[in-house]
Design an enzyme around this catalytic site. Structure first.
Site, PDB file in Angstrom:
ATOM      1  NE  ARG A   1      -2.080  -1.404   3.480  1.00 33.20           N
ATOM      2  CZ  ARG A   1      -2.394  -1.079   4.732  1.00 33.20           C
ATOM      3  NH1 ARG A   1      -3.515  -0.444   4.998  1.00 33.20           N
ATOM      4  NH2 ARG A   1      -1.600  -1.395   5.726  1.00 33.20           N
TER       5      ARG A   1
ATOM      6  CG  ASN B   1      -3.786  -4.508   3.404  1.00 25.92           C
ATOM      7  OD1 ASN B   1      -3.261  -4.486   2.298  1.00 25.92           O
ATOM      8  ND2 ASN B   1      -3.084  -4.414   4.519  1.00 25.92           N
TER       9      ASN B   1
END
Length: 88
Positions: free
Chosen positions: A18, A36
């Protein structure tokens, strides 16, 4: 301006996917977000110029160095005019 939602499978959580995605997207001038999912995948939205979004899709197929990407599902969506890139 185009928008693509991607679902990335493999070893993609716990490998800085990320944060790296945010840095790469910001450098490319692509708006959107990344997060996520509970099932172990990563979901991201990329909005921007065709070529810039294509670069992000290519990057998602590799991910950061520690990632092992096994699949990237790409879905076309109408752009919303997102600016900036965030980690959710």
């Amino acid at each position: 301006m185009i928008r693509r939602r991607v679902l990335v499978s493999g070893r993609v959580q716990g490998v800085f996917f990320r944060d790296t995605c945010r840095r790469v997207a910001t450098a490319a001038g692509v708006g959107g977000w990344v997060r996520n999912l509970p099932d172990g995948r990563v979901e991201a939205v990329f909005e921007g110029a065709d070529a810039d979004v294509a670069r992000m899709l290519d990057w998602a197929g590799q991910g950061p160095r520690s990632a092992v990407v096994t699949d990237v599902a790409v879905h076309e969506e109408p752009p919303e005019g997102l600016t900036g890139f965030t980690v959710r």
